[in-house]
Design a protein around this motif. Structure first.
Motif, PDB file in Angstrom:
ATOM      1  N   SER A  24       0.823  -1.208   0.000  1.00 27.79           N
ATOM      2  CA  SER A  24       0.000   0.000   0.000  1.00 27.79           C
ATOM      3  C   SER A  24       0.856   1.256   0.000  1.00 27.79           C
ATOM      4  O   SER A  24       0.338   2.369  -0.008  1.00 27.79           O
ATOM      5  CB  SER A  24      -0.931  -0.004   1.218  1.00 27.79           C
ATOM      6  OG  SER A  24      -0.188  -0.185   2.418  1.00 27.79           O
ATOM      7  N   ASP A  28      -0.281   4.943   0.676  1.00 22.78           N
ATOM      8  CA  ASP A  28      -0.341   5.324   2.100  1.00 22.78           C
ATOM      9  C   ASP A  28       0.894   6.100   2.564  1.00 22.78           C
ATOM     10  O   ASP A  28       0.967   6.527   3.713  1.00 22.78           O
ATOM     11  CB  ASP A  28      -0.695   4.138   3.019  1.00 22.78           C
ATOM     12  CG  ASP A  28       0.398   3.098   3.168  1.00 22.78           C
ATOM     13  OD1 ASP A  28       1.552   3.362   2.782  1.00 22.78           O
ATOM     14  OD2 ASP A  28       0.085   2.001   3.677  1.00 22.78           O
ATOM     15  N   ASP A  84       4.173  -1.019   3.470  1.00 23.03           N
ATOM     16  CA  ASP A  84       3.373   0.173   3.782  1.00 23.03           C
ATOM     17  C   ASP A  84       4.211   1.242   4.473  1.00 23.03           C
ATOM     18  O   ASP A  84       5.410   1.074   4.711  1.00 23.03           O
ATOM     19  CB  ASP A  84       2.130  -0.200   4.616  1.00 23.03           C
ATOM     20  CG  ASP A  84       2.485  -0.946   5.898  1.00 23.03           C
ATOM     21  OD1 ASP A  84       3.612  -0.779   6.415  1.00 23.03           O
ATOM     22  OD2 ASP A  84       1.622  -1.705   6.401  1.00 23.03           O
ATOM     23  N   HIS A  86       4.115   2.262   7.491  1.00 27.23           N
ATOM     24  CA  HIS A  86       4.569   1.928   8.848  1.00 27.23           C
ATOM     25  C   HIS A  86       5.916   1.210   8.814  1.00 27.23           C
ATOM     26  O   HIS A  86       6.832   1.540   9.551  1.00 27.23           O
ATOM     27  CB  HIS A  86       3.531   1.056   9.569  1.00 27.23           C
ATOM     28  CG  HIS A  86       2.128   1.413   9.204  1.00 27.23           C
ATOM     29  ND1 HIS A  86       1.600   2.648   9.483  1.00 27.23           N
ATOM     30  CD2 HIS A  86       1.154   0.720   8.549  1.00 27.23           C
ATOM     31  CE1 HIS A  86       0.360   2.695   9.029  1.00 27.23           C
ATOM     32  NE2 HIS A  86       0.069   1.543   8.453  1.00 27.23           N
ATOM     33  N   ARG A 110       0.360  -2.858  13.660  1.00 27.69           N
ATOM     34  CA  ARG A 110       0.044  -1.991  12.526  1.00 27.69           C
ATOM     35  C   ARG A 110      -1.463  -1.738  12.449  1.00 27.69           C
ATOM     36  O   ARG A 110      -1.898  -0.788  11.826  1.00 27.69           O
ATOM     37  CB  ARG A 110       0.561  -2.606  11.223  1.00 27.69           C
ATOM     38  CG  ARG A 110       2.048  -2.360  11.020  1.00 27.69           C
ATOM     39  CD  ARG A 110       2.468  -2.813   9.647  1.00 27.69           C
ATOM     40  NE  ARG A 110       2.347  -4.272   9.530  1.00 27.69           N
ATOM     41  CZ  ARG A 110       2.177  -4.916   8.388  1.00 27.69           C
ATOM     42  NH1 ARG A 110       2.091  -4.250   7.256  1.00 27.69           N
ATOM     43  NH2 ARG A 110       2.097  -6.239   8.356  1.00 27.69           N
ATOM     44  N   ASN A 111      -2.212  -2.623  13.112  1.00 29.16           N
ATOM     45  CA  ASN A 111      -3.673  -2.433  13.057  1.00 29.16           C
ATOM     46  C   ASN A 111      -4.118  -1.163  13.784  1.00 29.16           C
ATOM     47  O   ASN A 111      -4.913  -0.389  13.258  1.00 29.16           O
ATOM     48  CB  ASN A 111      -4.389  -3.660  13.634  1.00 29.16           C
ATOM     49  CG  ASN A 111      -4.136  -4.910  12.803  1.00 29.16           C
ATOM     50  OD1 ASN A 111      -3.598  -4.818  11.692  1.00 29.16           O
ATOM     51  ND2 ASN A 111      -4.513  -6.070  13.325  1.00 29.16           N
ATOM     52  N   VAL A 114      -2.352   1.978  11.901  1.00 33.60           N
ATOM     53  CA  VAL A 114      -2.975   2.527  10.690  1.00 33.60           C
ATOM     54  C   VAL A 114      -4.305   3.198  11.027  1.00 33.60           C
ATOM     55  O   VAL A 114      -4.657   4.232  10.450  1.00 33.60           O
ATOM     56  CB  VAL A 114      -3.141   1.444   9.584  1.00 33.60           C
ATOM     57  CG1 VAL A 114      -4.254   0.460   9.906  1.00 33.60           C
ATOM     58  CG2 VAL A 114      -3.401   2.116   8.242  1.00 33.60           C
ATOM     59  N   TYR A 318      -9.750  -6.573  12.509  1.00 32.95           N
ATOM     60  CA  TYR A 318      -9.127  -6.083  11.279  1.00 32.95           C
ATOM     61  C   TYR A 318      -9.135  -7.139  10.181  1.00 32.95           C
ATOM     62  O   TYR A 318      -8.861  -8.309  10.419  1.00 32.95           O
ATOM     63  CB  TYR A 318      -7.677  -5.668  11.570  1.00 32.95           C
ATOM     64  CG  TYR A 318      -6.933  -5.172  10.343  1.00 32.95           C
ATOM     65  CD1 TYR A 318      -7.004  -3.836   9.972  1.00 32.95           C
ATOM     66  CD2 TYR A 318      -6.186  -6.052   9.561  1.00 32.95           C
ATOM     67  CE1 TYR A 318      -6.337  -3.380   8.835  1.00 32.95           C
ATOM     68  CE2 TYR A 318      -5.524  -5.602   8.428  1.00 32.95           C
ATOM     69  CZ  TYR A 318      -5.604  -4.268   8.066  1.00 32.95           C
ATOM     70  OH  TYR A 318      -4.947  -3.821   6.950  1.00 32.95           O
ATOM     71  N   LYS A 320      -7.685  -7.341   5.906  1.00 37.86           N
ATOM     72  CA  LYS A 320      -6.848  -6.590   4.988  1.00 37.86           C
ATOM     73  C   LYS A 320      -7.666  -5.771   3.999  1.00 37.86           C
ATOM     74  O   LYS A 320      -7.174  -4.810   3.405  1.00 37.86           O
ATOM     75  CB  LYS A 320      -5.885  -7.530   4.244  1.00 37.86           C
ATOM     76  CG  LYS A 320      -4.683  -6.832   3.599  1.00 37.86           C
ATOM     77  CD  LYS A 320      -3.805  -6.094   4.621  1.00 37.86           C
ATOM     78  CE  LYS A 320      -2.550  -5.488   4.042  1.00 37.86           C
ATOM     79  NZ  LYS A 320      -1.354  -6.334   4.190  1.00 37.86           N
ATOM     80  N   MET A 322      -9.511  -3.671   4.670  1.00 39.26           N
ATOM     81  CA  MET A 322      -9.554  -2.295   5.172  1.00 39.26           C
ATOM     82  C   MET A 322      -8.371  -1.448   4.711  1.00 39.26           C
ATOM     83  O   MET A 322      -8.395  -0.232   4.835  1.00 39.26           O
ATOM     84  CB  MET A 322      -9.664  -2.314   6.697  1.00 39.26           C
ATOM     85  CG  MET A 322     -11.055  -2.810   7.120  1.00 39.26           C
ATOM     86  SD  MET A 322     -11.133  -3.413   8.800  1.00 39.26           S
ATOM     87  CE  MET A 322     -10.964  -1.898   9.665  1.00 39.26           C
ATOM     88  N   GLN A 323      -7.372  -2.090   4.152  1.00 34.10           N
ATOM     89  CA  GLN A 323      -6.278  -1.321   3.549  1.00 34.10           C
ATOM     90  C   GLN A 323      -6.799  -0.541   2.327  1.00 34.10           C
ATOM     91  O   GLN A 323      -6.217   0.472   1.946  1.00 34.10           O
ATOM     92  CB  GLN A 323      -5.152  -2.276   3.136  1.00 34.10           C
ATOM     93  CG  GLN A 323      -3.998  -1.603   2.426  1.00 34.10           C
ATOM     94  CD  GLN A 323      -2.795  -2.519   2.329  1.00 34.10           C
ATOM     95  OE1 GLN A 323      -2.094  -2.752   3.313  1.00 34.10           O
ATOM     96  NE2 GLN A 323      -2.559  -3.087   1.153  1.00 34.10           N
ATOM     97  N   LYS A 326      -8.170   3.673   1.871  1.00 30.35           N
ATOM     98  CA  LYS A 326      -7.478   4.961   1.762  1.00 30.35           C
ATOM     99  C   LYS A 326      -7.655   5.661   0.427  1.00 30.35           C
ATOM    100  O   LYS A 326      -7.908   6.882   0.390  1.00 30.35           O
ATOM    101  CB  LYS A 326      -5.985   4.772   2.057  1.00 30.35           C
ATOM    102  CG  LYS A 326      -5.754   4.491   3.524  1.00 30.35           C
ATOM    103  CD  LYS A 326      -4.384   3.960   3.819  1.00 30.35           C
ATOM    104  CE  LYS A 326      -4.423   3.125   5.077  1.00 30.35           C
ATOM    105  NZ  LYS A 326      -5.153   1.821   4.901  1.00 30.35           N
TER     106      LYS A 326
END
Ligand code: ARG
Length: 461
Positions: A24, A28, A84, A86, A110-111, A114, A318, A320, A322-323, A326
């Motif tokens: 991402s 991101d 990503d 992070h 990371r959950n 982010v 969570y 993925k 949800m990535q 953005k």
């Protein structure tokens, strides 16, 4: 090669295709400032809680400052293999400061990282939207003030209906954008809770202080539930729905500008800075910006739908999926920023064609209702009968191909004998608008009063 971040249980690294679909960083990276702010807050809190040493904290903070500077000056090398923002930041931090970098991710995932970064980003976008809406409202109020008494036709079905004032028309949009402002403010209030410290989903056994990180990042409080903390994206949906409604309002105003600038209407003239010419037709002054604002509402609505559909049916916590939250939000923010700026420029700088608006205000027998109202008041006629009288007068004018104000008293009296010379004055568009003094009505006196009220409601304090 195995990934250095989770390599422990893997024999080989991801395939190229896996890396391509998973990464991402291409989009991101826009979260870098928020990501570093979140890490700073987390790091200070870990030291305050005794989870890391003060020396490690100082090393991490110094390293983060350098990473931020590298990104800001464009020398930072973003790597797709690091997925990503992070991991890109953390991996560079490791290169810069070594071992302490590995302690930063204690009691964090990371959950929640982010979720925090994205919330901070959307909060900024929400603040920006509110500031830009205020600028647009200021421009609309400026035109309303200038044209409180400028008559124009009001439309229903895009057919001439009754005279209104240009100022009144501008203030209608002030109300709409004022409600949009309220929607962004509501959304901001709800979104201003901090997910950091939710960790992967369950919270953590480390003695973290979520109130400290929340305060450090300008949040009102930590989110109450760690599962919700990493799963919630309704803050983004609220931002996008507010943006979508704002875009609908923008597109309606844009459409009116397109109509009003046409040769057939000539109600307003856009400045050169907001008009484009044609490569073949020398007479053209095209309202491209208005057309594009009209079009871009479709993209914003589409982006809102995209995220609603991504989120529907996702189990906690969570996933993925949800990535993919953005890009729609970034597109909405970019689109809304530009649309609001362009609309504000056009409204601030447009010139209302006062003579043309006045001429159009009377065309199409727009004061017919005023004759009917006069019959009700002066002759005590039931409105339904008065409507019939006015209808017959319109028919007469239409058959002679003249306007209502071109008819004589004798003409009117052939329809209704009791009509007096006093009735003639209600045929004027100025009389018509001046008489509409009901609360919220179009009378110039009302418009002047509403201008003052709108300034107090939307622009002061
Ligand atoms: N890049 C991810 C996102 O944007 C955050 C990482 C979460 N990754 C994970 N494997 N749990 O949602």
């Amino acid at each position: 090669s195995t990934s250095s971040i989770w390599g422990g249980r893997f024999e080989s690294g991801p395939s190229a295709v896996m890396e391509a679909i998973n990464a991402s960083i291409g989009f991101d990276k826009r979260l870098y400032r928020q990501d570093i702010a979140g890490s700073r807050a987390h790091c200070k809190m870990l030291a305050a809680a005794g989870v890391i040493s003060d020396a490690d904290r100082d090393a991490i903070l110094t390293g983060l400052a350098q990473v931020e500077q590298e990104i800001e000056t464009g020398v930072f090398e973003f790597k797709t293999a690091l997925e990503d923002i992070h991991m890109n930041v953390e991996s560079r931090l490791k290169e810069l400061i070594g071992e302490p970098a590995g302690r930063l991710h204690t009691a964090r995932s990371r959950n929640d990282q982010v979720a925090t970064d994205f919330r901070l980003w959307v909060r900024d976008a929400t603040d920006r939207a509110q500031a830009q809406l205020k600028a647009l409202i200021t421009a609309l109020i400026g035109q309303a003030e200038r044209h409180a008494a400028t008559v124009m036709p009001g439309f229903t079905h895009l057919q001439a209906a009754q005279p209104v004032t240009f100022g009144h028309h501008m203030l209608a949009y002030v109300e709409m954008f004022g409600r949009d402002l309220g929607r962004f403010a509501d959304a901001r209030r709800r979104m201003n809770e901090c997910p950091l410290g939710s960790a992967a989903l369950a919270g953590t056994g480390f003695p973290i202080d979520r109130f400290m990180t929340a305060a450090e990042l300008g949040f009102d409080r930590p989110m109450a539930n760690s599962l919700d903390g990493v799963s919630d994206r309704d803050f983004a949906l609220e931002y996008m729905s507010s943006a979508a409604i704002t875009s609908v309002h923008l597109s309606r105003l844009a459409e009116e500008l397109v109509i009003w600038t046409s040769a057939q209407f000539r109600f307003v003239r856009l400045p050169d800075g907001y008009s484009t010419g044609s490569s073949i037709m020398p007479q053209k002054r095209n309202p491209d910006a208005a057309e594009l604002i009209r079009a871009k509402a479709g993209r914003v609505i589409g982006d809102l739908n995209a995220l609603l559909i991504v989120m529907k049916g996702l189990p906690l916590a969570y996933s993925k999926d949800m990535q993919d939250d953005k890009e729609p939000v970034f597109e909405v923010a970019d689109t809304l920023d530009l649309s609001l700026l362009a609309m504000t420029g056009m409204i601030a700088e447009l010139t209302a064609n006062v003579d043309r608006l006045r001429a159009a205000a009377g065309a199409g027998f727009t004061t017919a209702t005023d004759i009917a109202d006069w019959c009700v008041r002066a002759l005590n006629m039931p409105f339904r009968d008065a409507h019939h009288v006015a209808g017959s007068i319109v028919k007469m004018a239409e058959q002679r191909n003249v306007g209502l104000e071109d008819l004589s008293l004798a003409d009117l009296q052939t329809v209704e004998a009791r009509i007096t010379p006093e009735a003639m004055k209600v045929l004027s568009v100025d009389y018509s608008v001046a008489s509409r003094t009901s609360y919220g009505g179009t009378a110039p006196a009302n418009v002047a009063e509403q201008v003052a009220r709108a300034k107090a409601r939307f622009l002061e304090g």
